[in-house]
Scaffold this motif. Structure first.
Motif, PDB file in Angstrom:
ATOM      1  N   THR A  86       5.134   5.366  16.052  1.00  0.00           N
ATOM      2  CA  THR A  86       3.676   5.402  15.969  1.00  0.00           C
ATOM      3  C   THR A  86       3.060   5.812  17.291  1.00  0.00           C
ATOM      4  O   THR A  86       3.651   5.663  18.364  1.00  0.00           O
ATOM      5  CB  THR A  86       3.108   4.029  15.568  1.00  0.00           C
TER       6      THR A  86
ATOM      7  N   ASN B  38       1.765   6.439   2.562  1.00  0.00           N
ATOM      8  CA  ASN B  38       1.753   5.633   1.340  1.00  0.00           C
ATOM      9  C   ASN B  38       1.448   4.173   1.688  1.00  0.00           C
ATOM     10  O   ASN B  38       1.459   3.770   2.850  1.00  0.00           O
ATOM     11  CB  ASN B  38       3.071   5.773   0.562  1.00  0.00           C
ATOM     12  N   GLU B  39       1.187   3.391   0.662  1.00  0.00           N
ATOM     13  CA  GLU B  39       0.705   2.022   0.874  1.00  0.00           C
ATOM     14  C   GLU B  39       1.711   1.187   1.668  1.00  0.00           C
ATOM     15  O   GLU B  39       1.336   0.437   2.574  1.00  0.00           O
ATOM     16  CB  GLU B  39       0.428   1.370  -0.483  1.00  0.00           C
ATOM     17  N   ARG B  40       2.983   1.328   1.347  1.00  0.00           N
ATOM     18  CA  ARG B  40       3.999   0.533   2.037  1.00  0.00           C
ATOM     19  C   ARG B  40       4.097   0.916   3.509  1.00  0.00           C
ATOM     20  O   ARG B  40       4.161   0.052   4.391  1.00  0.00           O
ATOM     21  CB  ARG B  40       5.349   0.701   1.356  1.00  0.00           C
TER      22      ARG B  40
ATOM     23  N   ALA C 136       1.821   2.399   5.344  1.00  0.00           N
ATOM     24  CA  ALA C 136       0.587   1.999   6.025  1.00  0.00           C
ATOM     25  C   ALA C 136       0.625   0.517   6.382  1.00  0.00           C
ATOM     26  O   ALA C 136       0.218   0.106   7.479  1.00  0.00           O
ATOM     27  CB  ALA C 136      -0.616   2.315   5.143  1.00  0.00           C
ATOM     28  N   GLU C 137       1.157  -0.288   5.472  1.00  0.00           N
ATOM     29  CA  GLU C 137       1.223  -1.729   5.717  1.00  0.00           C
ATOM     30  C   GLU C 137       2.216  -2.051   6.830  1.00  0.00           C
ATOM     31  O   GLU C 137       1.957  -2.886   7.706  1.00  0.00           O
ATOM     32  CB  GLU C 137       1.620  -2.458   4.434  1.00  0.00           C
ATOM     33  N   LEU C 138       3.370  -1.373   6.827  1.00  0.00           N
ATOM     34  CA  LEU C 138       4.390  -1.619   7.836  1.00  0.00           C
ATOM     35  C   LEU C 138       3.963  -1.157   9.223  1.00  0.00           C
ATOM     36  O   LEU C 138       4.243  -1.815  10.227  1.00  0.00           O
ATOM     37  CB  LEU C 138       5.689  -0.911   7.452  1.00  0.00           C
ATOM     38  N   SER C 139       3.293  -0.022   9.278  1.00  0.00           N
ATOM     39  CA  SER C 139       3.002   0.616  10.561  1.00  0.00           C
ATOM     40  C   SER C 139       1.591   0.380  11.071  1.00  0.00           C
ATOM     41  O   SER C 139       1.330   0.535  12.265  1.00  0.00           O
ATOM     42  CB  SER C 139       3.229   2.131  10.444  1.00  0.00           C
ATOM     43  N   GLY C 140       0.670   0.052  10.156  1.00  0.00           N
ATOM     44  CA  GLY C 140      -0.736  -0.040  10.540  1.00  0.00           C
ATOM     45  C   GLY C 140      -1.386   1.320  10.698  1.00  0.00           C
ATOM     46  O   GLY C 140      -2.524   1.426  11.179  1.00  0.00           O
TER      47      GLY C 140
END
Length: 266
Positions: free
Chosen positions: A101, A242-244, A246-250
């Protein structure tokens, strides 16, 4: 053997997301020779050489024709690639790095990146999604290939299973290059039409020139090459994670970087 399209995330915080490429010690070797290449992170065809660290990549594979072999080594090896060729002919080294990131403190910095990569009106998309113009994150992944001629260097580049990939339609070691060099750019199974391709040309004295090209409706870009020079070709996909992920990485944006290196013999 196909390179997996999914990577478990390993986070980092580099100052910028620059190019990431495979740079052979020699782009052509004898039939009984060995392959050596560095994994390099930098910009304008100069950067930091990275050691062989399995925790940093999803896959590191060599291909020649229909044959393939995983790149193996000892942790910390430099160059990262030190291995026998798969076969005589054109060998393809392919590397998929783990994702990382980068944080943006303000929109202006991200806009410079958007403009440089010719992504179009990303600001409107960003605002339509209700995203902040400050303190947001991008997640990125690297998909690098290099063409190495072994012995007669005969053969052709091909798709090796990267999510985004640059495929050479020209063999730089055996083909007539008077009409230029052609590459075809893919995202998944789709051809990337009207997409910017950045070409870095390095001379023997390490002087580098950079040119921009656009792919045609078939995802093909054609550019001139010169004997005695090495080349790096770069193309980037920008998408919403994707949603997963985005959630993992912010992260609110995701980039996928395709890269190809080769050289033209004297």
């Amino acid at each position: 053997m196909r390179i997996l399209a999914f990577a478990f995330i390993v986070f980092a915080a580099p100052a910028e997301a620059h190019e990431f490429w495979i740079e052979p010690t020699d782009y052509q070797v004898e039939a009984d020779g060995s392959l050596e290449a560095d994994i390099v992170n930098g910009e304008e065809f100069a950067g930091v050489k990275l050691a062989y660290l399995p925790q940093r990549f999803v896959n590191f594979v060599l291909f020649a024709g229909d044959a393939s072999a995983r790149v193996t080594g000892r942790t910390g090896d430099t160059p990262a690639l030190q291995q026998e060729p798969v076969a005589e002919g054109l060998n393809i080294a392919a590397y998929q790095a783990n994702s990382a990131t980068v944080d943006y403190e303000n929109w202006e910095r991200f806009q410079r990146f958007v403009d440089h990569k010719d992504f179009g009106d990303v600001l409107s998309q960003h605002e339509a999604r209700g995203l902040p113009l400050e303190n947001f994150t991008e997640v990125y992944s690297r998909y690098s290939k290099s063409l190495i001629g072994v012995g007669n260097s005969a053969g052709a580049d091909r798709r090796v299973g990267l999510e985004t990939e640059i495929v050479a339609l020209t063999n730089p070691y055996t083909d007539d290059l008077s009409d230029g060099f052609q590459v075809q750019v893919y995202y998944r199974n789709d051809l990337r039409a009207n997409t910017q391709v950045e070409v870095f040309e390095k001379a023997a004295d390490s002087q580098v020139s950079i040119s921009l090209y656009q792919t045609d409706e078939n995802g093909i870009a054609t550019f001139p090459v010169r004997p005695g020079y090495s080349y790096m070709v770069d193309a980037v996909v920008l998408r919403e994670p994707n949603e997963r992920l985005a959630e993992l990485s912010g992260a609110v944006w995701e980039t996928l970087w395709a890269n190809l290196t080769f050289a033209v013999p004297d």
